[in-house]
Design a protein around this motif. Structure first.
Motif, PDB file in Angstrom:
ATOM      1  N   TYR A  94      45.610  42.311  47.812  1.00 18.37           N
ATOM      2  CA  TYR A  94      45.293  42.266  46.453  1.00 18.37           C
ATOM      3  C   TYR A  94      46.517  42.437  45.719  1.00 18.37           C
ATOM      4  O   TYR A  94      46.796  41.596  44.682  1.00 18.37           O
ATOM      5  N   GLU A  95      47.346  43.373  45.706  1.00 19.50           N
ATOM      6  CA  GLU A  95      48.498  43.574  44.798  1.00 19.50           C
ATOM      7  C   GLU A  95      49.738  42.400  45.022  1.00 19.50           C
ATOM      8  O   GLU A  95      50.269  42.016  44.210  1.00 19.50           O
ATOM      9  N   GLY A  96      49.845  41.975  46.461  1.00 18.19           N
ATOM     10  CA  GLY A  96      50.611  40.842  46.510  1.00 18.19           C
ATOM     11  C   GLY A  96      50.222  39.562  45.978  1.00 18.19           C
ATOM     12  O   GLY A  96      51.021  38.818  45.662  1.00 18.19           O
ATOM     13  N   CYS A  97      48.748  39.424  46.030  1.00 16.61           N
ATOM     14  CA  CYS A  97      48.269  38.040  45.367  1.00 16.61           C
ATOM     15  C   CYS A  97      48.701  38.308  43.860  1.00 16.61           C
ATOM     16  O   CYS A  97      48.906  37.303  43.229  1.00 16.61           O
ATOM     17  N   ILE A  98      48.629  39.429  43.196  1.00 18.76           N
ATOM     18  CA  ILE A  98      48.759  39.448  41.859  1.00 18.76           C
ATOM     19  C   ILE A  98      50.201  39.148  41.437  1.00 18.76           C
ATOM     20  O   ILE A  98      50.547  38.561  40.730  1.00 18.76           O
ATOM     21  N   ILE A  99      51.060  39.929  42.267  1.00 20.41           N
ATOM     22  CA  ILE A  99      52.565  39.588  42.250  1.00 20.41           C
ATOM     23  C   ILE A  99      52.703  38.349  42.467  1.00 20.41           C
ATOM     24  O   ILE A  99      53.867  37.592  41.664  1.00 20.41           O
ATOM     25  N   GLN A 100      52.175  37.385  43.200  1.00 23.06           N
ATOM     26  CA  GLN A 100      52.480  36.010  43.443  1.00 23.06           C
ATOM     27  C   GLN A 100      51.963  35.136  42.233  1.00 23.06           C
ATOM     28  O   GLN A 100      52.754  34.044  41.813  1.00 23.06           O
ATOM     29  N   VAL A 101      50.801  35.624  41.725  1.00 26.68           N
ATOM     30  CA  VAL A 101      50.542  35.001  40.638  1.00 26.68           C
ATOM     31  C   VAL A 101      51.493  35.039  39.573  1.00 26.68           C
ATOM     32  O   VAL A 101      51.718  34.147  38.821  1.00 26.68           O
ATOM     33  N   PHE A 103      54.750  35.594  39.403  1.00 25.02           N
ATOM     34  CA  PHE A 103      55.992  34.824  39.624  1.00 25.02           C
ATOM     35  C   PHE A 103      55.762  33.399  39.696  1.00 25.02           C
ATOM     36  O   PHE A 103      56.393  32.627  39.298  1.00 25.02           O
ATOM     37  N   TYR A 104      54.465  32.979  40.303  1.00 28.45           N
ATOM     38  CA  TYR A 104      54.237  31.512  40.260  1.00 28.45           C
ATOM     39  C   TYR A 104      54.085  30.918  39.000  1.00 28.45           C
ATOM     40  O   TYR A 104      54.883  30.161  38.558  1.00 28.45           O
ATOM     41  N   LEU A 105      53.428  31.712  38.047  1.00 30.89           N
ATOM     42  CA  LEU A 105      53.303  31.135  36.516  1.00 30.89           C
ATOM     43  C   LEU A 105      54.469  31.075  35.814  1.00 30.89           C
ATOM     44  O   LEU A 105      54.882  30.495  35.275  1.00 30.89           O
ATOM     45  N   PHE A 106      55.265  32.313  36.120  1.00 29.91           N
ATOM     46  CA  PHE A 106      56.674  32.629  35.506  1.00 29.91           C
ATOM     47  C   PHE A 106      57.560  31.326  35.647  1.00 29.91           C
ATOM     48  O   PHE A 106      58.054  31.018  34.864  1.00 29.91           O
ATOM     49  N   PHE A 107      57.814  31.311  36.789  1.00 29.91           N
ATOM     50  CA  PHE A 107      58.760  30.100  37.267  1.00 29.91           C
ATOM     51  C   PHE A 107      58.344  28.913  37.043  1.00 29.91           C
ATOM     52  O   PHE A 107      58.958  27.916  36.648  1.00 29.91           O
ATOM     53  N   ALA A 108      56.973  28.461  37.350  1.00 24.88           N
ATOM     54  CA  ALA A 108      56.387  26.990  36.904  1.00 24.88           C
ATOM     55  C   ALA A 108      56.577  26.975  35.234  1.00 24.88           C
ATOM     56  O   ALA A 108      56.999  25.764  34.756  1.00 24.88           O
ATOM     57  N   GLY A 109      56.253  28.000  34.594  1.00 22.41           N
ATOM     58  CA  GLY A 109      56.190  27.824  33.272  1.00 22.41           C
ATOM     59  C   GLY A 109      57.911  27.701  32.526  1.00 22.41           C
ATOM     60  O   GLY A 109      58.034  26.875  31.880  1.00 22.41           O
ATOM     61  N   LEU A 110      58.436  28.437  33.199  1.00 24.45           N
ATOM     62  CA  LEU A 110      59.978  28.333  33.036  1.00 24.45           C
ATOM     63  C   LEU A 110      60.742  26.887  33.456  1.00 24.45           C
ATOM     64  O   LEU A 110      61.363  26.373  32.532  1.00 24.45           O
ATOM     65  N   ASP A 111      60.201  26.458  34.444  1.00 24.88           N
ATOM     66  CA  ASP A 111      60.569  25.101  34.856  1.00 24.88           C
ATOM     67  C   ASP A 111      60.297  23.991  33.777  1.00 24.88           C
ATOM     68  O   ASP A 111      60.981  23.132  33.384  1.00 24.88           O
ATOM     69  N   ASP A 112      59.022  24.056  33.107  1.00 29.34           N
ATOM     70  CA  ASP A 112      58.554  23.223  32.123  1.00 29.34           C
ATOM     71  C   ASP A 112      59.235  23.530  30.774  1.00 29.34           C
ATOM     72  O   ASP A 112      59.751  22.641  30.201  1.00 29.34           O
ATOM     73  N   SER A 156      52.894  34.656  31.839  1.00 25.10           N
ATOM     74  CA  SER A 156      52.732  34.796  33.318  1.00 25.10           C
ATOM     75  C   SER A 156      52.117  36.276  33.005  1.00 25.10           C
ATOM     76  O   SER A 156      51.219  36.649  34.044  1.00 25.10           O
ATOM     77  N   LEU A 157      52.659  37.382  32.276  1.00 26.46           N
ATOM     78  CA  LEU A 157      52.258  38.769  32.321  1.00 26.46           C
ATOM     79  C   LEU A 157      50.762  38.796  31.550  1.00 26.46           C
ATOM     80  O   LEU A 157      50.159  39.186  32.301  1.00 26.46           O
ATOM     81  N   LEU A 158      50.693  37.772  30.736  1.00 24.05           N
ATOM     82  CA  LEU A 158      49.215  37.884  30.130  1.00 24.05           C
ATOM     83  C   LEU A 158      48.225  37.310  30.994  1.00 24.05           C
ATOM     84  O   LEU A 158      47.183  37.939  31.239  1.00 24.05           O
ATOM     85  N   GLN A 159      48.450  36.447  31.823  1.00 24.45           N
ATOM     86  CA  GLN A 159      47.480  35.550  32.754  1.00 24.45           C
ATOM     87  C   GLN A 159      47.292  36.637  33.847  1.00 24.45           C
ATOM     88  O   GLN A 159      46.209  36.848  34.407  1.00 24.45           O
ATOM     89  N   SER A 160      48.451  37.643  34.339  1.00 24.95           N
ATOM     90  CA  SER A 160      48.193  38.263  35.325  1.00 24.95           C
ATOM     91  C   SER A 160      47.602  39.603  34.876  1.00 24.95           C
ATOM     92  O   SER A 160      46.537  39.978  35.597  1.00 24.95           O
ATOM     93  N   LEU A 161      47.557  39.804  33.692  1.00 25.91           N
ATOM     94  CA  LEU A 161      46.601  41.114  33.256  1.00 25.91           C
ATOM     95  C   LEU A 161      45.153  40.676  33.137  1.00 25.91           C
ATOM     96  O   LEU A 161      44.372  41.463  33.469  1.00 25.91           O
ATOM     97  N   MET A 162      45.000  39.608  32.774  1.00 31.79           N
ATOM     98  CA  MET A 162      43.834  38.970  32.667  1.00 31.79           C
ATOM     99  C   MET A 162      43.102  38.820  34.028  1.00 31.79           C
ATOM    100  O   MET A 162      41.838  39.211  34.247  1.00 31.79           O
ATOM    101  N   ILE A 163      43.637  38.560  35.189  1.00 31.29           N
ATOM    102  CA  ILE A 163      43.136  38.687  36.645  1.00 31.29           C
ATOM    103  C   ILE A 163      42.806  40.276  36.864  1.00 31.29           C
ATOM    104  O   ILE A 163      41.879  40.061  37.558  1.00 31.29           O
ATOM    105  N   LEU A 164      43.646  40.992  36.362  1.00 31.72           N
ATOM    106  CA  LEU A 164      43.628  42.534  36.680  1.00 31.72           C
ATOM    107  C   LEU A 164      42.068  43.135  35.937  1.00 31.72           C
ATOM    108  O   LEU A 164      41.429  43.908  36.885  1.00 31.72           O
TER     109      LEU A 164
END
Length: 318
Positions: A94-101, A103-112, A156-164
């Motif tokens: 569960y923790e690994g999944c949240i961490i992946q969410v 950093f995935y959103l962080f770097f994808a958004g940063l790419d954009d 990405s922090l907002l989206q991750s906290l919403m998953i929590l």
């Protein structure tokens, strides 16, 4: 539903592309090859730009940042997938999944956002060439990159906290090769309305906003190029945007394909395959797109490997 319920979840299952054991070696070899090409290609771009003072310009500063983010984006997803394929274990905590969410959103958004900044750089270079060095000063370029990092990290922090805040039932199978936000929300037992609203709002702000900025920049660029009298001048101006425009088209077309494949078919298999385009294929192709017809990068690479003697003379941004 209390957030504490979600922390009791031990693990998720990433089902990936295929459960057939005969296909696992092929999938492992294919994605390992693409990952190594991505890391090696983007690392070469970073080394070439950093080692050659002749191309210490805003355009290549942003390009080196984009290459770094592409390495980080694929490293967030592919190593875990390769491990799961090799060990035949589809488990992710569960923790690994949240961490992946995150950093995935962080770097994808940063790419954009970096692609948007690069579009603005091309707009200033073509539409305001006499003021380019004044507008795109080093501190301003650094500020643009810093703002991109801050905005993407907040999103990405907002989206991750919403998953929590979600709680999950017994069905913990994610029909994807990484922890994708949409599929996690679908697995929730609690009401996902607020999550869907926040995700849609974030997509509009961090997806639609940069796209609007890119389209506006290129509308001005096209208008400016059309005003150039000579065909040679038009070709030279357009050539400075061709690589960036190719990367932008590839990024947004693949991202749009993921959205359409999910909303139209609700097929996990189709969505996972299309997701490969912007999480793996696009970062892998970026170094080739920017280096194939870019004389400055090719020259910098030759100098880096000692294949060309360093010639003295002023550098002219083409």
């Amino acid at each position: 539903m209390e957030p504490g319920n979600s922390t009791q979840i031990p693990e998720f299952l990433l089902l990936g592309f295929s459960e057939g054991p005969e296909l696992q070696p092929l999938i492992f070899g294919l994605f390992l090859s693409m990952y190594l090409i991505t890391v090696f290609g983007n690392l070469l771009i970073i080394l070439a730009v950093s080692s050659d003072p002749h191309i210490h310009t805003p355009m290549y500063f942003f390009l080196s940042n984009l290459s770094f983010v592409d390495i980080c984006l694929t490293s967030t997803i592919i190593p875990k997938m390769l491990q799961s394929t090799q060990t035949q274990s589809k488990v992710i905590t569960y923790e690994g999944c949240i961490i992946q969410v995150y950093f995935y959103l962080f770097f994808a958004g940063l790419d954009d956002l970096l692609l948007t900044v690069m579009a603005y750089d091309r707009y200033v270079a073509i539409c305001h060439p006499l003021h380019y060095t004044v507008i795109m000063s080093p501190w301003f370029c650094g500020l643009l990159v810093l703002l991109s990092w801050v905005l993407s990290s907040m999103h990405s922090l907002l989206q991750s906290l919403m998953i929590l805040r979600l709680s999950f039932c017994s069905d913990l199978e994610i029909h994807h090769f990484f922890c994708e936000t949409t599929w996690l929300i679908q697995l929730a037992c609690s009401d996902p309305f607020l999550n869907n609203m926040v995700m849609s709002f974030g997509s509009v702000i961090l997806g639609g906003g940069p796209l609007a900025g890119i389209l506006y920049s290129y509308s001005k660029i096209v208008s400016s190029i059309c005003g150039i009298s000579s065909a040679q001048g038009q070709c030279k101006a357009f050539s400075t945007c061709a690589s960036h425009l190719s990367v932008v088209s590839l990024f947004y077309c693949s991202a749009l394909g993921v959205y359409l494949s999910f909303t139209a078919t609700h097929s996990s298999h189709t969505s996972a395959i299309v997701s490969v385009m912007y999480t793996v294929v696009t970062p892998m192709l970026n170094p080739f797109i920017y280096s194939l017809r870019n004389k400055d990068i090719n020259r910098a690479l030759k100098r880096f490997f000692g294949m060309e003697t360093f010639r003295k003379g002023p550098f002219t941004l083409s």
